[in-house]
Design a protein around this motif. Structure first.
Motif, mmCIF file in Angstrom:
data_model
loop_
_atom_site.group_PDB
_atom_site.id
_atom_site.type_symbol
_atom_site.label_atom_id
_atom_site.label_comp_id
_atom_site.label_asym_id
_atom_site.label_seq_id
_atom_site.Cartn_x
_atom_site.Cartn_y
_atom_site.Cartn_z
ATOM 1 N N THR A 27 4.721 -6.663 -2.434
ATOM 2 C CA THR A 27 3.436 -6.830 -2.787
ATOM 3 C C THR A 27 2.779 -5.769 -3.882
ATOM 4 O O THR A 27 1.465 -5.576 -3.734
ATOM 5 N N PRO A 41 2.142 2.076 -1.974
ATOM 6 C CA PRO A 41 2.456 0.916 -1.673
ATOM 7 C C PRO A 41 1.394 0.048 -0.966
ATOM 8 O O PRO A 41 0.582 0.514 -0.179
ATOM 9 N N LEU A 94 -0.350 -3.277 0.889
ATOM 10 C CA LEU A 94 0.019 -4.177 1.754
ATOM 11 C C LEU A 94 -1.053 -5.296 1.849
ATOM 12 O O LEU A 94 -2.329 -4.947 1.717
ATOM 13 N N HIS A 128 8.154 -2.210 2.923
ATOM 14 C CA HIS A 128 7.569 -2.349 1.790
ATOM 15 C C HIS A 128 8.852 -2.067 0.833
ATOM 16 O O HIS A 128 9.836 -1.376 0.990
ATOM 17 N N TRP A 181 7.532 -6.709 2.337
ATOM 18 C CA TRP A 181 6.477 -6.621 1.604
ATOM 19 C C TRP A 181 6.636 -6.529 -0.171
ATOM 20 O O TRP A 181 6.862 -5.330 -0.334
#
Length: 366
Positions: free
Chosen positions: A279, A137, A139, A154, A277
């Protein structure tokens, strides 16, 4: 297969959708292989995704080579159906998967490769890296500025609305995952969706009764190369309707976090009760031989064929086309890579030797 072979003609790293497709194509071509996967069971990565996840490709466009996705072709499978399908696929075609065998390193070894796993070493004449597009993941750097008192998660760790504290939740990232989760949370929370600067094309789920991916396939869009900079399309977006109803509020790009606040590019400050998140992910290739990587630390390859002889890649984001990392389209790349592996195996004497050694030490895959 129950034990790690000492030698094998082809090692496939990863037994997700890409690795399974590679294994199927290699077995059909008569090439002996082993599929090494870090997960304890096939489909584990999909099993970890959020509970309500549903594919934006219908069943008709969600199949691997050799096995249609079950159910009506117009149905949009959920994650549990995908897990069941992948497990059935591995069992039906008797693919030689070794779960729980995380590959820690791949190094060039003479005219082949040495793979170091959590269960020992394996030497392969050729190696297919099929670990997929979703690694660790990712960030944003400014996420470190958010107070630990503000719960954040996340998308790779999000599962259901009850996991998110009541109040205003800010979703940072407006791709397909971020928007799907925003729609779900809008039923239980005050949702603020932070949209990036790039404008993603909006695609309806169906057009004139046909799945959007039917149209893109017929028109050849899914077979065309695509720039890495081009934004991903948003498919079947329900966010605009919820924005119109006042159930989701959109803001611009989040540029900073300071304590309990998030700062929007236009100067607005938001105090969320929680942050999701959305992202994306990053890939870490440090476990590959440095010669397999370019100056940016990314795999050196041309449409999946590695720069080092005997190395190949599958499932990378936009490796060849928009479909290279998608369940229903990775099979096209798998067929091409398997053909290249097969050609190399037939033309290289060492590959034949590796096959003989594998037969002596491994026996028939089971």
């Amino acid at each position: 297969m129950s034990a790690l072979p000492a030698t094998v003609p082809v090692a496939v790293v990863g037994a997700g959708q890409s690795g399974l497709a590679a294994g199927y194509c290699l077995r059909r071509a008569g090439v002996r292989c082993v599929l090494l996967d870090a997960g304890s069971t096939v489909g584990e990565t999909w099993q970890r995704r959020w509970d309500s996840l549903r594919l934006f490709t219908s069943a008709q466009f969600s199949a691997l080579p050799g096995l249609p996705f079950p159910g009506h072709g117009a149905h949009y499978p959920d994650k549990d159906e995908v897990v069941a399908y992948l497990r059935d696929y591995a069992e039906r075609f008797d693919l030689p998967v070794l779960p729980g065998h995380r590959v820690l390193a791949v190094r060039r070894d003479g005219d082949g490769y040495l793979l170091t796993t959590t269960h020992g070493d394996c030497r392969a004449g050729q190696v297919v890296i099929a670990t997929g597009a979703f690694g660790t993941p990712r960030l944003p750097e400014f996420a470190a500025g958010l107070s630990p008192d503000v719960p954040s998660v996340h998308t790779g760790e999000y599962h259901r609305p009850s996991q998110v504290p009541p109040g205003t939740v800010v979703i940072v990232g407006d791709g397909n995952s971020g928007r799907q989760i925003a729609v779900e949370l809008a039923g239980t929370h005050n949702v603020v969706l932070s949209c990036g600067d790039a404008v993603s094309p909006q695609l309806p789920q169906t057009v004139v009764g046909r799945d959007m991916f039917w149209w893109m396939s017929v028109l050849g869009v899914m077979s065309l190369p695509v720039s890495m900079q081009a934004p991903d399309p948003i498919v079947g977006d329900r966010v605009p309707a919820l924005v119109a109803d006042g159930r989701i509020r959109t803001v611009g790009r989040i540029i900073a976090a300071s304590g309990a606040e998030l700062l929007v590019a236009d100067g607005e400050r938001i105090k969320p009760s929680a942050v999701v998140w959305a992202t994306g992910y990053r890939t870490d290739w440090s476990w590959l031989d440095p010669e397999m990587l370019d100056g940016a630390g990314q795999p050196r390859h041309t449409e999946g064929v590695g720069a080092l002889p005997g190395s190949y890649y599958l499932g990378l984001y936009r490796m060849r086309t928009r479909g290279s990392a998608l369940l229903g389209f990775v099979g096209r790349d798998a067929e091409r890579v398997a053909a290249a592996v097969t050609a190399a195996a037939r033309s290289t004497p060492s590959a034949s030797s590796a096959s003989s050694a594998s037969t002596a030490t491994e026996g028939e895959p089971s």
